[in-house]
Design a protein around this motif. Structure first.
Motif, PDB file in Angstrom:
ATOM      1  N   GLY A  10       0.832  -1.214   0.000  1.00 53.33           N
ATOM      2  CA  GLY A  10       0.000   0.000   0.000  1.00 53.33           C
ATOM      3  C   GLY A  10       0.858   1.252   0.000  1.00 53.33           C
ATOM      4  O   GLY A  10       0.599   2.199   0.752  1.00 53.33           O
ATOM      5  N   ALA A  11       1.861   1.274  -0.888  1.00 56.17           N
ATOM      6  CA  ALA A  11       2.848   2.373  -0.860  1.00 56.17           C
ATOM      7  C   ALA A  11       2.505   3.507  -1.813  1.00 56.17           C
ATOM      8  O   ALA A  11       3.308   4.415  -1.991  1.00 56.17           O
ATOM      9  CB  ALA A  11       4.230   1.810  -1.198  1.00 56.17           C
ATOM     10  N   GLY A  14      -1.200   7.764   1.164  1.00 55.23           N
ATOM     11  CA  GLY A  14      -1.195   7.924   2.617  1.00 55.23           C
ATOM     12  C   GLY A  14       0.135   7.650   3.310  1.00 55.23           C
ATOM     13  O   GLY A  14       1.203   8.079   2.852  1.00 55.23           O
ATOM     14  N   ILE A  15       0.040   6.915   4.403  1.00 50.30           N
ATOM     15  CA  ILE A  15       1.206   6.657   5.255  1.00 50.30           C
ATOM     16  C   ILE A  15       2.262   5.815   4.519  1.00 50.30           C
ATOM     17  O   ILE A  15       3.470   6.060   4.647  1.00 50.30           O
ATOM     18  CB  ILE A  15       0.752   5.918   6.547  1.00 50.30           C
ATOM     19  CG1 ILE A  15      -0.255   6.774   7.322  1.00 50.30           C
ATOM     20  CG2 ILE A  15       1.945   5.565   7.424  1.00 50.30           C
ATOM     21  CD1 ILE A  15      -1.058   6.016   8.362  1.00 50.30           C
ATOM     22  N   ALA A  90      -0.482  -1.715   4.066  1.00 55.95           N
ATOM     23  CA  ALA A  90      -1.770  -1.493   3.369  1.00 55.95           C
ATOM     24  C   ALA A  90      -2.940  -1.776   4.296  1.00 55.95           C
ATOM     25  O   ALA A  90      -2.864  -2.623   5.195  1.00 55.95           O
ATOM     26  CB  ALA A  90      -1.864  -2.403   2.147  1.00 55.95           C
ATOM     27  N   SER A 140      -3.195  -0.394  14.737  1.00 58.41           N
ATOM     28  CA  SER A 140      -3.919   0.831  15.093  1.00 58.41           C
ATOM     29  C   SER A 140      -4.274   0.771  16.574  1.00 58.41           C
ATOM     30  O   SER A 140      -4.478  -0.316  17.135  1.00 58.41           O
ATOM     31  CB  SER A 140      -5.203   0.923  14.274  1.00 58.41           C
ATOM     32  OG  SER A 140      -6.040   1.918  14.790  1.00 58.41           O
ATOM     33  N   TRP A 217     -15.041  11.403   9.006  1.00 57.23           N
ATOM     34  CA  TRP A 217     -13.583  11.284   8.807  1.00 57.23           C
ATOM     35  C   TRP A 217     -13.022  12.598   8.249  1.00 57.23           C
ATOM     36  O   TRP A 217     -11.990  13.090   8.707  1.00 57.23           O
ATOM     37  CB  TRP A 217     -13.315  10.113   7.853  1.00 57.23           C
ATOM     38  CG  TRP A 217     -11.861   9.834   7.568  1.00 57.23           C
ATOM     39  CD1 TRP A 217     -11.205  10.071   6.411  1.00 57.23           C
ATOM     40  CD2 TRP A 217     -10.898   9.244   8.450  1.00 57.23           C
ATOM     41  NE1 TRP A 217      -9.889   9.672   6.503  1.00 57.23           N
ATOM     42  CE2 TRP A 217      -9.674   9.155   7.741  1.00 57.23           C
ATOM     43  CE3 TRP A 217     -10.939   8.776   9.767  1.00 57.23           C
ATOM     44  CZ2 TRP A 217      -8.512   8.631   8.303  1.00 57.23           C
ATOM     45  CZ3 TRP A 217      -9.772   8.241  10.326  1.00 57.23           C
ATOM     46  CH2 TRP A 217      -8.591   8.174   9.598  1.00 57.23           C
TER      47      TRP A 217
END
Ligand SMILES: NC(=O)c1ccc[n+]([C@@H]2O[C@H](COP(=O)([O-])OP(=O)(O)OC[C@H]3O[C@@H](n4cnc5c(N)ncnc54)[C@H](OP(=O)(O)O)[C@@H]3O)[C@@H](O)[C@H]2O)c1
Length: 290
Positions: A10-11, A14-15, A90, A140, A217
């Motif tokens: 998941g690059a 976001g983070i 991700a 999380s 959100w």
């Protein structure tokens, strides 16, 4: 970090994207494992322009499909003898029950099972680094709200009572339990840690969530930290010599060690989740040990 190969899932957003950029700036060879190949290549080019690092590869990976995870791992292993750092970053959030092609609830499948399978398949490359490879699982603080209901993993019992928040928290709790069990099983050969990145202003809950969640959100976002700051702990765990021998731990957004929830520390539960996961992905692990 010129001699390090780092795979980040998941690059392209976001983070994960911020983490990739920061590690590229330190000279690492990066592999961006993403479900959207075009977005991944655009991200790789953007990172190269920004950092001057040309060693940014992409790898197609859809974590909601065991077939795709196996294909990605095979492709990686064919080209790379070693993997220094695996960042299981991700993640997906949804309010609607979705079942994957393999028959699992989407958030459990992407956030936990897909990463479990990927890690198992990449173990030979991680083990090549002889006691210095690192696995980092982006969990999380919501794992504190999570429980583990094995009967919910296939989504069949949920129907209209499906709670996206509950399923997300369960998947993030699974990340911590997986971290602890991976450390117990392979702690002699590699380090494994997990983290909470903070409340980070990404599009995580704008992509698949319902209108209400997405609006709430978006209202939180001005108070959230930026993705670059949200990448701090992932970068720290990937690169800092301070944590080279630290394993089986949960870190917060300030790179401080925290005690995870009591459920996350339950060894019996972690073992049961491991065994369940191993069985779920068994067909896609075949051939590894042959
Ligand atoms: N943001 C926060 O406040 C927060 C807080 C605690 C933990 N986290 C965790 O941080 C991690 C990164 O989330 P983020 O906030 O940066 O969200 P994000 O911007 O939406 O990034 C998530 C990444 O995961 C990818 N992804 C989603 N489903 C996938 C699949 N089936 N196969 C492969 N990749 C997939 C996304 O791809 P696409 O770009 O194609 O959608 C995206 O690249 C997640 O594990 C999340 O649970 C975030």
């Amino acid at each position: 970090m010129e001699d390090k190969t780092i795979l980040i899932t998941g690059a392209n957003d976001g983070i994960g994207r911020a983490t990739a950029e920061r590690l590229a700036a330190r000279g690492a060879h990066l592999v961006l494992a993403c479900r959207d190949e075009v977005k991944a290549q655009q991200t790789a080019q953007a990172i190269t322009s920004k950092t001057g690092n040309h060693r940014i590869d992409t790898l197609p990976l859809d974590l909601s499909s065991f077939r795709s995870v196996r294909a990605a791992a095979d492709e990686f292993l064919a080209e790379h003898p070693k993997l220094d750092v695996l960042i299981n970053n991700a993640g997906v959030y949804t309010d609607t029950l979705e079942i994957t092609e393999d028959g699992y609830e989407l958030q459990f499948a992407v956030n936990h099972l897909g990463h479990f399978l990927l890690t198992m398949l990449l173990l030979p490359a991680l083990r090549c680094c002889r006691n210095c490879s690192r696995v980092i699982n982006v969990s999380s603080a919501l794992h504190f709200k999570g429980g583990l209901d094995f009967s919910s993993f296939d989504g069949k019992a949920a129907g209209k009572s499906y709670s996206g928040t509950k399923a997300y928290a369960q998947s993030k709790l699974s990340n911590v339990l997986f971290t602890m069990e991976l450390d117990r099983r392979f702690g002699q050969e590699l380090t494994t840690n997990c983290l909470h990145p903070g409340l980070v202003g990404t599009r995580l809950a704008n992509k698949k969530a319902g209108a209400l969640t997405s609006t709430v959100w978006s209202m939180y976002k001005p108070f959230a930290i930026k993705p670059n700051k949200g990448a701090d702990t992932s970068v720290y765990l990937a690169a800092s010599p301070e944590v080279k021998d630290v394993s089986g731990r949960y870190f917060d957004e300030n790179q401080c060690l925290q005690k995870p929830s009591s459920i996350a520390r339950n060894e019996q539960l972690a073992r049961r989740l491991w065994e369940y996961s191993e069985q779920a992905v068994a067909d896609f692990l075949k051939g590894e040990e042959e």
